[in-house]
Design a protein around this motif. Structure first.
Motif, PDB file in Angstrom:
ATOM      1  N   VAL A 164     -66.889 -77.340  22.441  1.00 16.50           N
ATOM      2  CA  VAL A 164     -66.097 -78.574  22.333  1.00 16.50           C
ATOM      3  C   VAL A 164     -64.621 -78.276  22.049  1.00 16.50           C
ATOM      4  O   VAL A 164     -63.739 -78.873  22.653  1.00 16.50           O
ATOM      5  CB  VAL A 164     -66.671 -79.475  21.212  1.00 16.50           C
ATOM      6  N   TRP A 165     -64.355 -77.323  21.149  1.00 13.42           N
ATOM      7  CA  TRP A 165     -62.981 -77.090  20.678  1.00 13.42           C
ATOM      8  C   TRP A 165     -62.195 -76.127  21.544  1.00 13.42           C
ATOM      9  O   TRP A 165     -62.749 -75.234  22.163  1.00 13.42           O
ATOM     10  CB  TRP A 165     -62.994 -76.522  19.250  1.00 13.42           C
ATOM     11  N   GLY A 166     -60.888 -76.304  21.527  1.00 14.71           N
ATOM     12  CA  GLY A 166     -59.979 -75.373  22.174  1.00 14.71           C
ATOM     13  C   GLY A 166     -58.636 -75.471  21.478  1.00 14.71           C
ATOM     14  O   GLY A 166     -58.458 -76.297  20.569  1.00 14.71           O
ATOM     15  N   ILE A 167     -57.704 -74.630  21.877  1.00 11.89           N
ATOM     16  CA  ILE A 167     -56.342 -74.735  21.348  1.00 11.89           C
ATOM     17  C   ILE A 167     -55.414 -74.988  22.521  1.00 11.89           C
ATOM     18  O   ILE A 167     -55.404 -74.228  23.491  1.00 11.89           O
ATOM     19  CB  ILE A 167     -55.926 -73.466  20.577  1.00 11.89           C
ATOM     20  N   ALA A 168     -54.671 -76.075  22.467  1.00 17.06           N
ATOM     21  CA  ALA A 168     -53.777 -76.436  23.567  1.00 17.06           C
ATOM     22  C   ALA A 168     -52.327 -76.337  23.114  1.00 17.06           C
ATOM     23  O   ALA A 168     -52.029 -76.417  21.925  1.00 17.06           O
ATOM     24  CB  ALA A 168     -54.084 -77.850  24.044  1.00 17.06           C
ATOM     25  N   GLY A 169     -51.433 -76.166  24.071  1.00 12.39           N
ATOM     26  CA  GLY A 169     -50.016 -76.063  23.747  1.00 12.39           C
ATOM     27  C   GLY A 169     -49.702 -74.681  23.213  1.00 12.39           C
ATOM     28  O   GLY A 169     -50.582 -73.825  23.076  1.00 12.39           O
ATOM     29  N   ILE A 177     -57.874 -78.940  20.030  1.00  9.88           N
ATOM     30  CA  ILE A 177     -58.260 -80.138  20.787  1.00  9.88           C
ATOM     31  C   ILE A 177     -59.770 -80.157  20.956  1.00  9.88           C
ATOM     32  O   ILE A 177     -60.430 -79.112  20.877  1.00  9.88           O
ATOM     33  CB  ILE A 177     -57.614 -80.181  22.190  1.00  9.88           C
ATOM     34  N   THR A 178     -60.312 -81.339  21.194  1.00 11.02           N
ATOM     35  CA  THR A 178     -61.708 -81.452  21.586  1.00 11.02           C
ATOM     36  C   THR A 178     -61.721 -81.827  23.066  1.00 11.02           C
ATOM     37  O   THR A 178     -61.052 -82.766  23.478  1.00 11.02           O
ATOM     38  CB  THR A 178     -62.445 -82.523  20.755  1.00 11.02           C
ATOM     39  N   GLU A 179     -62.467 -81.047  23.827  1.00  6.69           N
ATOM     40  CA  GLU A 179     -62.564 -81.182  25.285  1.00  6.69           C
ATOM     41  C   GLU A 179     -61.171 -81.294  25.913  1.00  6.69           C
ATOM     42  O   GLU A 179     -60.311 -80.473  25.643  1.00  6.69           O
ATOM     43  CB  GLU A 179     -63.524 -82.321  25.635  1.00  6.69           C
ATOM     44  N   LEU A 180     -60.896 -82.306  26.727  1.00 11.82           N
ATOM     45  CA  LEU A 180     -59.588 -82.338  27.388  1.00 11.82           C
ATOM     46  C   LEU A 180     -58.482 -82.868  26.470  1.00 11.82           C
ATOM     47  O   LEU A 180     -57.381 -83.153  26.919  1.00 11.82           O
ATOM     48  CB  LEU A 180     -59.651 -83.194  28.657  1.00 11.82           C
ATOM     49  N   GLY A 181     -58.809 -82.998  25.181  1.00 12.61           N
ATOM     50  CA  GLY A 181     -57.841 -83.583  24.269  1.00 12.61           C
ATOM     51  C   GLY A 181     -58.207 -85.034  23.967  1.00 12.61           C
ATOM     52  O   GLY A 181     -57.376 -85.809  23.512  1.00 12.61           O
TER      53      GLY A 181
END
Ligand code: SF4
Ligand code: SF4
Ligand code: FES
Ligand code: FES
Lengths: 232, 161
Positions: A164-169, A177-181
């Motif tokens: 589910v989680w990622g790091i964006a920017g 972020i979770t999924e596409l934000g």
């Protein structure tokens, strides 16, 4: 497995090839501060708290494998100063006001500050205006307290398998972020397992309805889970 | 959004056995072929499904690059360099001229949907500073007068087509 000889804080130690410096230090009972590392998760060398001196070079001990004849120093004045400055920068980047935080007294970041004797933060606080997402029925993510250690990202992917989680920017704009934000409450793959809550070292991911005294986390659950799966 | 699905599918067809290593190429292709030069959530989801990647992973990777946009942009994207060599040769004046001529701030799109104004780091053509790119074309040795002419010409061409 092949054993390698290294010297750590002046002591000659034999350890299996492929071990990290951090692993060897832990086996020897030598404390090295860590934040993004968690036994049972992969290592990313993100927080830089675990730095050690290897033959005069500063490296992250959680991601550096031992090599024959290596001379490791885990603590000296220079390392202490670098770690403290790093910690101050982590504090200053987000809004860490411990007395206002649900994780007060149960926070790995706060504990480190005490352990490393960080009296105050000399770099100016950035005071970014950040949001808090309470759309998940059980949990909250408060970006004001996030240190971008990426433990939530790894536990969700590596242990829960939900991804589910990622790091964006990037840089100071980076956010978990979770999924596409989407709002966490709208993340379709989240199983509500709560593993990200347990491993989050600060008050960034917390459980709803818990008072400060109750907001105690159990990252070691993840270590145990991982060990059990390996032994199966 | 039927249109959108079509152009995303066209791009994905070009990469039948793609892996995550092809991600950036695919995203560039999709953004390029999108009439609004951006990556919609729908497009990102399709790419994720195609590559067997996770949504947060795709968004995390794409958002690392300032070349990708996640909101619709104009037909032409103007990217003016704001790195020191161009600054020294008057990029600030050029940017101000663009702002005046287009009537929009950096990051905005003109109401006719023709132009989006962005800043960029060194475009690699410092020899002809101050410089900018409009879509894939580079413009150097810019002066306020030339800015007015360039924009005017693109507007005319667009009306004609
Ligand atoms: S609750 Fe579980 S599934 Fe949901 S984001 Fe946290 S770790 Fe992932
Ligand atoms: S939310 Fe918590 S676990 Fe996730 S990156 Fe931020 S501090 Fe680390
Ligand atoms: S614990 Fe090694 S870099 Fe974070
Ligand atoms: S600084 Fe503007 S093109 Fe290099």
């Amino acid at each position: 497995m092949k054993e390698i000889l290294i010297r750590i804080d002046g002591k000659e130690v034999a350890a299996p090839a492929g071990s990290t410096i951090l692993e060897v230090a832990q086996q020897q009972g030598i404390p090295i501060p860590t934040l993004c590392h968690l036994d049972g998760l992969s290592d990313i060398g993100g927080c830089r708290m675990c730095i050690v001196d290897v033959d005069g070079k500063i490296v992250t001990s959680c991601t550096t494998k031992i090599a024959a004849g290596m001379e490791v120093i885990t603590n000296n004045d220079r390392l202490a100063e670098l770690r403290r400055l790093n910690l101050e920068l982590i504090f200053a980047e987000r809004n860490h006001v411990c007395s206002m935080c649900v994780s007060n007294n149960h926070c790995e970041l706060q504990d480190l500050a005490c352990d490393l004797g960080m009296q105050n933060v000399e770099v100016p606080y950035a005071y970014p205006r950040l949001s808090l997402d309470a759309t998940h029925p059980k949990f909250i993510i408060d970006h004001n307290r996030c240190i971008l250690c990426g433990r939530c990202v790894r536990v969700c992917a590596e242990i829960e398998g939900a991804h589910v989680w990622g790091i964006a920017g990037r840089g100071s704009e980076a956010r978990v972020i979770t999924e596409l934000g989407v709002d966490w409450g709208d993340a379709e793959k989240c199983t509500d397992c709560g593993k990200c809550v347990e491993v989050c070292p600060t008050g960034a991911i917390v459980e709803k309805g818990k008072a400060t005294a109750e907001m105690v986390k159990h990252p070691e659950l993840v270590t145990t889970l991982k060990e059990r799966r390996e032994n199966d | 959004m039927l249109n959108e699905e079509v152009h995303v599918n066209e791009v994905l067809k070009k990469y039948p056995s793609a892996t995550r290593e092809d991600l950036l190429d695919i995203l560039h292709d999709i953004q390029e072929s999108d009439p609004h030069h951006y990556l919609s959530d729908a497009a990102l989801s399709d790419v994720a499904a195609h590559l067997g990647m996770d949504l947060a992973d795709i968004k995390g990777t794409a958002s690392f690059y300032s070349m990708f946009s996640f909101s619709p942009r104009g037909k032409h994207v103007i990217r003016i360099c704001d790195s020191p060599p161009c600054q020294l040769l008057g990029a600030t004046t050029i940017l101000q001229k663009l702002i005046d001529v287009l009537g929009i701030a950096v990051g905005e799109t003109t109401s006719d949907g023709l132009f989006t104004l962005e800043t960029a780091s060194c475009l690699g053509v410092c020899g002809v500073a101050p410089a900018m790119m409009i879509d894939q074309e580079t413009y150097g040795n810019l002066t306020p007068t030339r800015i007015a002419e360039i924009i005017e010409q693109i507007r005319r061409e667009d009306e004609a087509s």
